[in-house]
Design a protein around this motif. Structure first.
Motif, mmCIF file in Angstrom:
data_model
loop_
_atom_site.group_PDB
_atom_site.id
_atom_site.type_symbol
_atom_site.label_atom_id
_atom_site.label_comp_id
_atom_site.label_asym_id
_atom_site.label_seq_id
_atom_site.Cartn_x
_atom_site.Cartn_y
_atom_site.Cartn_z
ATOM 1 N N GLN A 196 -8.415 -41.075 9.495
ATOM 2 C CA GLN A 196 -7.262 -40.898 10.379
ATOM 3 C C GLN A 196 -6.030 -40.411 9.632
ATOM 4 O OE1 GLN A 196 -6.806 -44.653 12.387
ATOM 5 N NE2 GLN A 196 -8.931 -44.635 13.144
ATOM 6 N N SER A 197 -6.183 -40.087 8.351
ATOM 7 C CA SER A 197 -5.056 -39.602 7.557
ATOM 8 C C SER A 197 -5.349 -38.185 7.085
ATOM 9 C CB SER A 197 -4.803 -40.511 6.344
ATOM 10 O OG SER A 197 -4.612 -41.852 6.765
ATOM 11 N N PRO A 198 -4.925 -37.175 7.842
ATOM 12 C CA PRO A 198 -5.257 -35.783 7.481
ATOM 13 C C PRO A 198 -4.831 -35.397 6.078
ATOM 14 C CG PRO A 198 -4.302 -35.906 9.686
ATOM 15 C CD PRO A 198 -4.145 -37.267 9.084
ATOM 16 N N HIS A 199 -3.703 -35.933 5.605
ATOM 17 C CA HIS A 199 -3.222 -35.569 4.278
ATOM 18 C C HIS A 199 -4.050 -36.225 3.183
ATOM 19 C CE1 HIS A 199 -1.433 -39.497 5.044
ATOM 20 N NE2 HIS A 199 -1.285 -39.620 3.736
ATOM 21 N N ASN A 200 -4.902 -37.163 3.552
ATOM 22 C CA ASN A 200 -5.617 -37.984 2.580
ATOM 23 C C ASN A 200 -7.119 -37.736 2.631
ATOM 24 O OD1 ASN A 200 -5.538 -39.885 0.534
ATOM 25 N ND2 ASN A 200 -5.924 -41.590 1.931
ATOM 26 N N GLN A 201 -7.533 -36.610 3.176
ATOM 27 C CA GLN A 201 -8.959 -36.362 3.365
ATOM 28 C C GLN A 201 -9.501 -35.457 2.265
ATOM 29 O OE1 GLN A 201 -9.952 -35.006 7.270
ATOM 30 N NE2 GLN A 201 -9.332 -36.900 8.266
ATOM 31 N N HIS A 202 -10.313 -36.030 1.414
ATOM 32 C CA HIS A 202 -11.045 -35.273 0.417
ATOM 33 C C HIS A 202 -12.486 -35.173 0.895
ATOM 34 C CE1 HIS A 202 -7.724 -35.272 -2.431
ATOM 35 N NE2 HIS A 202 -7.525 -36.541 -2.116
ATOM 36 N N MET A 208 -20.107 -33.160 7.875
ATOM 37 C CA MET A 208 -20.254 -31.966 7.037
ATOM 38 C C MET A 208 -19.839 -30.712 7.788
ATOM 39 S SD MET A 208 -23.867 -32.840 5.140
ATOM 40 C CE MET A 208 -24.035 -34.342 4.151
ATOM 41 N N SER A 209 -20.164 -30.664 9.057
ATOM 42 C CA SER A 209 -19.765 -29.505 9.860
ATOM 43 C C SER A 209 -18.258 -29.385 9.952
ATOM 44 C CB SER A 209 -20.372 -29.616 11.259
ATOM 45 O OG SER A 209 -19.954 -28.551 12.083
ATOM 46 N N SER A 210 -17.564 -30.506 10.049
ATOM 47 C CA SER A 210 -16.104 -30.471 10.169
ATOM 48 C C SER A 210 -15.429 -29.953 8.907
ATOM 49 C CB SER A 210 -15.579 -31.872 10.502
ATOM 50 O OG SER A 210 -15.740 -32.750 9.399
ATOM 51 N N PHE A 211 -16.149 -29.986 7.789
ATOM 52 C CA PHE A 211 -15.599 -29.467 6.530
ATOM 53 C C PHE A 211 -16.167 -28.099 6.178
ATOM 54 C CE2 PHE A 211 -14.979 -34.127 5.657
ATOM 55 C CZ PHE A 211 -13.593 -34.086 5.709
ATOM 56 N N GLY A 212 -16.605 -27.362 7.176
ATOM 57 C CA GLY A 212 -17.044 -25.996 6.948
ATOM 58 C C GLY A 212 -18.523 -25.823 6.726
ATOM 59 N N GLY A 213 -19.294 -26.906 6.846
ATOM 60 C CA GLY A 213 -20.737 -26.799 6.708
ATOM 61 C C GLY A 213 -21.213 -26.978 5.284
ATOM 62 N N MET A 214 -22.525 -27.043 5.147
ATOM 63 C CA MET A 214 -23.117 -27.353 3.842
ATOM 64 C C MET A 214 -22.900 -26.248 2.819
ATOM 65 S SD MET A 214 -26.686 -29.254 4.735
ATOM 66 C CE MET A 214 -26.757 -30.518 6.012
ATOM 67 N N GLU A 215 -22.910 -25.009 3.275
ATOM 68 C CA GLU A 215 -22.711 -23.914 2.327
ATOM 69 C C GLU A 215 -21.330 -23.989 1.698
ATOM 70 O OE1 GLU A 215 -23.016 -19.017 2.221
ATOM 71 O OE2 GLU A 215 -23.778 -20.133 3.946
ATOM 72 N N ASN A 216 -20.328 -24.313 2.488
ATOM 73 C CA ASN A 216 -18.967 -24.453 1.973
ATOM 74 C C ASN A 216 -18.877 -25.636 1.010
ATOM 75 O OD1 ASN A 216 -16.012 -23.770 2.142
ATOM 76 N ND2 ASN A 216 -15.920 -25.858 2.926
ATOM 77 N N LEU A 217 -19.494 -26.767 1.379
ATOM 78 C CA LEU A 217 -19.458 -27.939 0.510
ATOM 79 C C LEU A 217 -20.212 -27.676 -0.794
ATOM 80 C CD1 LEU A 217 -20.049 -30.682 3.231
ATOM 81 C CD2 LEU A 217 -17.938 -30.316 1.945
#
Length: 565
Positions: free
Chosen positions: A82-88, A123-132
């Motif tokens: 819930q903390s967008p600035h704190n999401q790694h 994983m999808s919310s962070f651009g998918g597996m290829e991005n990760l």
């Protein structure tokens, strides 16, 4: 922390007889704890508390400790989400996997799908597996677990076809080729065939789940390409790849090479059957003629494609052309666009398996005309290769061929020699697991050398190959009767195996309940929820990941929690 170091890290995540896979769980020190992301530490310590309580049922103080620490883990994790600035992204993905493992210790398999689908959505919310994969190399191992399961899930469940894929084909290719993944993750399904299963799932979702009018000729072309890629695979090359990748410094006797040839050939036969039944069988709209007239391209001349049969001379397996058919030829000066993978910046890309848009006609497919012949020969090859190694294959290697055995079982007829062979294999595997990994054995019971490879003193779980034979055979009877009633004189027929039903329709009708652990088990058979949990933990809690975080490469920031728990 002491329990994690003394008990969790002592678990046997890697089978000792596997000479080429190394997996372990890293210990904690106060110095490491100070440098790791706070939420990762919370998860590791929370898992230790839950595991401790699971090993001492009825111990109220431990149960209360486990409850409190688990609640703190969820609270800390939710704060980060819930903390967008704190999401790694790497921390969030790894926390989700560790929470999954913690729930496996406490609830077993009751909620595995909830966690698995949740992990894919994150994983999808962070651009998918290829991005990760690109930006967080230390996530390769956990990404491989998810991508591998998502890809092979279509073998035993109809559900994946209705869900968007989180692992792109490119991501799967990268993971399969990664040296770090190969060192710690073994997939007995050859890479070419694993990618073919991905292609098959993507193509089947379009052919089977969308309305008939949405099926394009490009989809039909891609369907043929998938089969051609599978048929082009040579098992002896797969066996040599295993030798060069994993046995470079280890003796590799001729008998073992023959066994691996047979295993690779069995996989080829199984995936051929799977692709045909997903993409060519059981649906009227799968006929290319249902989408227009064939173009005037002349039939393809046949040449011999060899199929490996162990201990014998090679024999013909499906006559296909070595030449590229005219429908697949590219105009001069243009690259080839026949591999899967959407390129949105390329004007010639028009589908997940792009073909130049100038080809509008359905394929003049010799695959469609020979689909029964291909299936019958693949069926015979699958059976003969499994039969040839039945008496000589070491029981510990049975896990490598579980999925091919299940595929053969599902297309076998009642009372057939193929079904008898499959039942014999199931019995051999069950006896081996019960002997070496006895379920529910006492904590302090003495154990043999083989039993010390078990992931927990309590042993494993009984694994049943729950094929609903009655429903499966009743479904086959109905399909066969309908086929006989509507058959035309010029139609071909299957002469081996179950009648011409579609794999997706069969899965929905049979309602298989063995999606787990069989599909996951192809990477060293997870024979219980605890072993799966420990393998998930080892994918995150390892020296490589710790080095990335403690060296500052991942630049973690403290979470909103001011202290541990």
């Amino acid at each position: 922390m002491n329990y994690h170091n003394s008990t969790m890290c002592a678990e046997h995540v890697t089978f000792e007889e596997s000479k080429f896979i190394t997996r372990s769980i890293a210990p904690l020190t106060m110095d490491v704890i100070e440098k790791l992301p706070r939420d990762i530490v919370n998860c590791i310590l929370g898992i230790a508390a839950v595991h401790m309580a699971s090993r001492h049922p009825g111990n109220r103080p431990l149960e209360r400790l486990a409850l409190e620490t688990k609640a703190s883990v969820f609270h800390s994790f939710n704060n980060r989400l819930q903390s967008p600035h704190n999401q790694h992204p790497d921390v969030i993905v790894c926390c989700g996997i560790l929470i999954f493992a913690m729930d496996l210790f406490e609830q077993g398999m009751a909620r595995w799908m909830l966690h698995f689908l949740g992990s894919m959505n994150v994983m999808s919310s962070f651009g998918g597996m290829e991005n990760l994969f690109t930006y967080y190399p230390h996530l390769q191992l956990p990404l491989t677990h998810v991508a591998h399961f998502e890809t092979l899930w279509v073998i035993l469940s109809h559900i994946p076809l209705t869900r968007p894929k989180q692992a792109s084909r490119r991501a799967l290719e990268l993971l399969c080729a990664s040296p770090d993944v190969k060192r710690r993750f073994y997939n007995p399904c050859p890479t070419i065939l694993t990618l073919a299963v991905w292609d098959m799932g993507a193509c089947a979702s379009k052919l089977l789940c969308d309305p008939m009018e949405s099926i394009s000729n490009a989809d039909l072309h891609m369907r043929d390409r998938i089969i051609r890629d599978i048929l082009a695979y040579r098992p002896e090359e797969g066996a040599m790849d295993i030798k060069e990748s994993y046995y470079k410094d280890i003796a590799f006797p001729e008998a073992r090479l023959k066994a691996w040839n047979a295993i690779s050939a069995a996989w080829k036969g199984a995936i051929t059957i799977l692709a045909l039944r997903y993409l060519y069988f059981g649906r009227a709209n799968l006929n290319p003629q249902a989408h227009g007239q064939h173009p005037s391209t002349p039939p393809i001349n046949a040449s011999t494609e060899l199929w490996y049969t162990p201990y014998d001379e090679p024999r013909p397996y499906y006559h296909q052309s070595a030449a590229v058919p005219e429908a697949f030829s590219e105009p001069d000066g243009l690259p080839e666009y026949l591999s899967a993978g959407l390129d949105i910046n390329d004007p010639l890309s028009r589908s997940p398996s792009p073909l130049p848009f100038l080809y509008l006609d359905p394929p003049a497919s010799d695959i469609w005309d020979k689909r029964y012949e291909i299936h019958d020969e693949a069926f015979s090859a699958l059976y003969s290769n499994l039969f040839s190694i039945h008496d000589n294959l070491p029981p510990v290697c049975l896990r490598y061929i579980v999925l091919p055995i299940i595929i053969l079982a599902l297309v076998s007829r009642p009372g057939s020699s193929e079904r008898t062979l499959c039942l014999s294999y199931f019995g051999k595997f069950k006896d081996f697991m019960e002997t070496n990994y006895p379920p529910d054995s006492p904590i302090d019971a003495p154990r043999s050398r083989e039993q010390t490879q078990s992931p927990s003193p309590q042993g494993g779980e009984n694994l049943e190959f729950d094929i609903p034979w009655d429903r499966l055979d009743a479904y086959s009877e109905v399909v066969e009767r309908q086929k006989q009633e509507s058959i035309h004189s010029d139609d071909g027929v299957l002469t081996k195996g179950a009648p011409e039903w579609n794999w997706w329709d069969m899965l929905r009708n049979s309602q298989l309940s063995m999606i787990w652990p069989v599909t996951c088990g192809t990477s060293h058979f997870e024979r219980g929820s605890e072993f799966w949990a420990f393998k998930l933990i080892s994918a995150v809690v390892n020296d490589e990941t710790f080095t990335t975080w403690t060296s500052g490469q991942a630049t973690p920031q403290p979470s909103s929690s001011s202290s541990y728990f």
